[in-house]
Design a protein around this motif. Sequence first.
Motif, PDB file in Angstrom:
ATOM      1  N   ARG A 282       0.843  -1.189   0.000  1.00  0.00           N
ATOM      2  CA  ARG A 282       0.000   0.000   0.000  1.00  0.00           C
ATOM      3  C   ARG A 282       0.878   1.237   0.000  1.00  0.00           C
ATOM      4  O   ARG A 282       1.863   1.306   0.744  1.00  0.00           O
ATOM      5  N   HIS A 320      -8.114  -1.693  -2.950  1.00  0.00           N
ATOM      6  CA  HIS A 320      -8.806  -1.016  -1.846  1.00  0.00           C
ATOM      7  C   HIS A 320     -10.295  -1.302  -1.994  1.00  0.00           C
ATOM      8  O   HIS A 320     -10.862  -1.073  -3.068  1.00  0.00           O
ATOM      9  N   GLU A 373      -7.287   2.409   5.855  1.00  0.00           N
ATOM     10  CA  GLU A 373      -7.506   0.994   5.606  1.00  0.00           C
ATOM     11  C   GLU A 373      -6.773   0.154   6.621  1.00  0.00           C
ATOM     12  O   GLU A 373      -5.948   0.622   7.387  1.00  0.00           O
TER      13      GLU A 373
END
Length: 509
Positions: A282, A320, A373
Amino acid sequence: MAQYEVTLVAIDIRKWDLESQRLSLTTYFVMDDEEKTHMFELSIIQPPEMVEEFLGKIRVGCEQKMRNGGVTDEQINITLPNETYLRQKLYNYFKRILLELNNPKRKKGQSKMIFTTHMDVYNENQDVSFLPQIIQFFVVLNWARKYYEKEDYQRAVEPLRKLVKIKPDFGLGYKWLARSLKKIRKYEDATRFYEKYAEVDNSTDAWLDLAKSYRKGKIFDKSEQIYQDIMKEEPENKEARIGMAQIKFARNEPDFLNILDDLYKEDPDWLKKWLGEEFNFRIYASPKTPLTPIQASSYLGYDKVFELTQHAFRNEVPSHFNPSRARMSFYKEELDNWALVMNRFSVGSEEIVLHPENISLETVKPIEVNVNEDDGEGEESEKELKEPTRPVKRSTKVEEILRKIRESRAEAQARAARAAGGEQAPAAAADRETAQETTERETVEEKAKPVKRRGRPPKKQTEATRTSKPAEEPERAEKPKRRRGRPPKKKTAESDEQSDNTNENPPGE
């Protein structure tokens, strides 16, 4: 004679054999302020006999453990506190097991099953404050462990909170509580208990768990500081080094590859496994270029979007997912770096080939992002993805009626215009239509209002209905009411004359 006290905490049935009529049990008990386990087999007989056999095997097993621990006394006396309560509890438990095995409602051909495979000596709804504190700790520990091992994290939270209150220096309780809170998405509380776990336990594993919690919460400064402190003490610690690589990857710093290269030289198999299972691909640095699932599947060379989403849900492709909108999104920079790493260290079975010619980068512009997240599931918060969707406005009953009236009137006017050979003036027709719509709306809304009634409503009578009757309804002669009992005597002509005379000449005149 040596005296030892044993407190039974819980029982687990591991398996049962109906041919030999035997149960395999695991018992948890406290002896010498320590939790111990003892496994043995028990005969499936009547509940009273099962209770006696169970208690006898518990005493024998505890005595054997004491002798293995170095106790040399000739006689060892094992006592069970609250034995009367324990006997009743065991009797009810074994009785329930027999009822489940001999269930008369079982379908034909269905095998006999035991559903109640666990028994707590002290239930969660009981007040255990009367027990010694060390016994309370192991009782609550059993409650928490039961749910935690079954991954029922929601129900494990409350017993774990009680556990760390009873024994604040029990580090493992903070670790279990933090992980359970993270599983139910209470990240701030989870981080707080990871901090407490590191403070109490003060082990490398505890500090690595805290650094990981900071990193997933995007508190990179604190996470980086912990990794650096660990590497000062343990320069070869792989967990801390790859944690630093993940922070640099998240910041989109290219020198993360130097750390991975060094780890690959030391242990290539370990690095491949970590990259395939644990590495979080990420990027949190802006700007990033968003891709729709269709664009991402074309960019990665998938024939169908479904193939890409399957890999993404298994965390095999960086993505995502917004659960509130049930929408999945991708970013070009993350896919580029992910493909670079996987190909560089030959992690996958096949080389990942990107196809930039399949997408038009002119229509895809980098944007400022702030992704929140954890473990691959996040919520996009960029401006373009944050536009609220307008809810579909459903027509009310009044509007539906008005729509039908307008349609029928428009058809009637069109027919009249065709019959007359001309058309109405648009302005005049619009004015008339607006006035008619206002009147119709007021009328329909008045009719559509619900009437609230309580009980039986009284009949409304006007003055006319009270004074007169409808002409078409003839007067009905009132029938005499029938009375119970002896019927009245029939009047003859003579009795009628006598009654008439009596009425004409009343007494006293």
